[in-house]
Scaffold this active site. Structure first.
Site, short mmCIF file in Angstrom:
data_model
loop_
_atom_site.label_atom_id
_atom_site.label_comp_id
_atom_site.label_asym_id
_atom_site.label_seq_id
_atom_site.Cartn_x
_atom_site.Cartn_y
_atom_site.Cartn_z
N GLN A 1 -10.36 -2.59 1.90
CA GLN A 1 -9.90 -3.25 3.82
C GLN A 1 -9.77 -2.02 4.60
OE1 GLN A 1 -5.53 -3.94 1.19
NE2 GLN A 1 -5.37 -3.52 3.88
N MET B 1 0.97 -1.16 0.02
CA MET B 1 0.37 0.00 0.25
C MET B 1 0.76 1.64 -0.29
SD MET B 1 -3.16 -1.03 1.66
CE MET B 1 -2.48 -0.77 3.89
N GLY C 1 11.45 -3.16 5.30
CA GLY C 1 10.34 -3.82 5.06
C GLY C 1 10.07 -4.72 4.06
N HIS C 2 9.47 -3.16 3.65
CA HIS C 2 8.81 -3.72 2.52
C HIS C 2 10.07 -3.78 1.05
CE1 HIS C 2 5.62 -0.28 3.16
NE2 HIS C 2 5.19 -2.37 3.23
N GLY D 1 4.70 -10.55 3.74
CA GLY D 1 5.69 -10.41 5.45
C GLY D 1 5.05 -10.93 6.49
#
Ligand code: AMP
Length: 278
Positions: free
Chosen positions: A61, A30, A36-37, A146
């Site tokens: 969502q 998103m 992390g991405h 993740g």
């Protein structure tokens, strides 16, 4: 790297790539990208010839309009960050993905009647809608998710089982800030001081693990008591579960594949995290 904003163009470009026999790795996000991405993108790059990164703040969502509205967005910055290791960035508008209200209904039974599924009604149906649509557009060989969103990962595996899509789901470990806080786009909404407070939850759960007791009730009580010491932190849930079924584990003795999942708010920012116990 190319930026694509329409499904038609995406399919056209991917058709050419697939005709050349190249493998495709998909990383759905998103945006408001962080390390992390990036770890997912790098993993995808190491295992596929072409990486498709999707950046789409998926409205269906979100269960709270306010959460959707203030979700961090910065496409330009994201593009600069991933330029050197992404081949295709797919960043469509909401109209492009949802020209009409989506009506798909998914059922994940016991996987969704707990944790995030309870706290955020409709959330996983919304996640399944976008992930399935992305799988249809991209038809990737592999897709990367993740472990931070541990329940989401289980649900996506279930989705693939149900739809029989020919895609391998690859789970990637959590990347953390130096203070232990799991990286999250939502961390941007926290002041430096609040980020520091948020990191305490990770510290507490690690300590609860270090207690060394197999007694799940004792572990949970410890976490609840310790978290209460931080006035700004409101615990939504802390639960110790089996990593495959997501069902609560009563004792750590003899249990295999055990993780603790937690959701909490710091002020008005809600965060989730996960730690492996066994
Ligand atoms: P999001 O943009 O928050 O929807 O996340 C996109 C993907 O990145 C999801 O599969 C997340 O689980 C994953 N992800 C988010 N934060 C982290 C993190 N700190 N470490 C590893 N993966 C992450």
């Amino acid at each position: 790297m190319i930026l694509i904003e329409t499904i038609e163009k995406l399919k056209e470009v991917l058709f050419r790539i697939k005709s050349n026999g190249k493998t495709i790795g998909l990383v759905p996000t998103m945006g408001a990208l962080h390390e992390g991405h990036i770890s997912l993108i790098k993993k995808a790059k190491s295992e596929n010839q072409v990486v498709v990164l999707s950046i789409f703040v998926n409205p269906v969502q979100f269960d709270k309009p306010n959460d959707l509205e203030r979700y961090p967005r910065d496409l330009e910055k994201d593009l600069l960050l991933v330029e050197s290791f992404t081949d295709i960035v797919f960043a469509p508008s909401v109209k492009e993905i949802y020209p009409t209200e989506p009506t798909e209904k998914y059922n994940f039974d016991e996987l969704e009647n707990i944790m995030e599924g309870v706290s955020r009604p409709g959330h996983f149906n919304g996640v399944a809608i976008i992930v399935k649509r992305l799988f249809d557009y991209v038809q990737p060989n592999r897709a990367y998710f993740g472990e931070k969103d541990f329940q989401q990962l289980a649900i996506i595996r279930k989705l693939v089982e149900q739809t029989k899509d020919d895609v391998t789901i690859v789970a990637c470990p959590i990347v953390r800030e130096p203070n232990g806080l799991a990286m999250s786009s939502r961390n941007q909404l926290l002041s430096f001081a609040k980020r520091n407070i948020a990191s305490k939850v990770y510290g507490i759960i690690n300590k609860s693990k270090a207690l060394g007791t197999p007694n799940v009730k004792k572990i949970s009580e410890f976490v609840l008591t310790e978290v209460k010491k931080f006035e700004l932190v409101k615990l939504d849930y802390f639960t110790i579960i089996n990593d495959a079924t997501l069902q609560p584990v009563e004792s750590l003795e003899d249990a295999k594949g055990v993780v603790a999942c937690v959701a909490f708010s710091v002020g008005d920012v809600r965060l989730i995290d996960m730690i492996r116990f066994k």
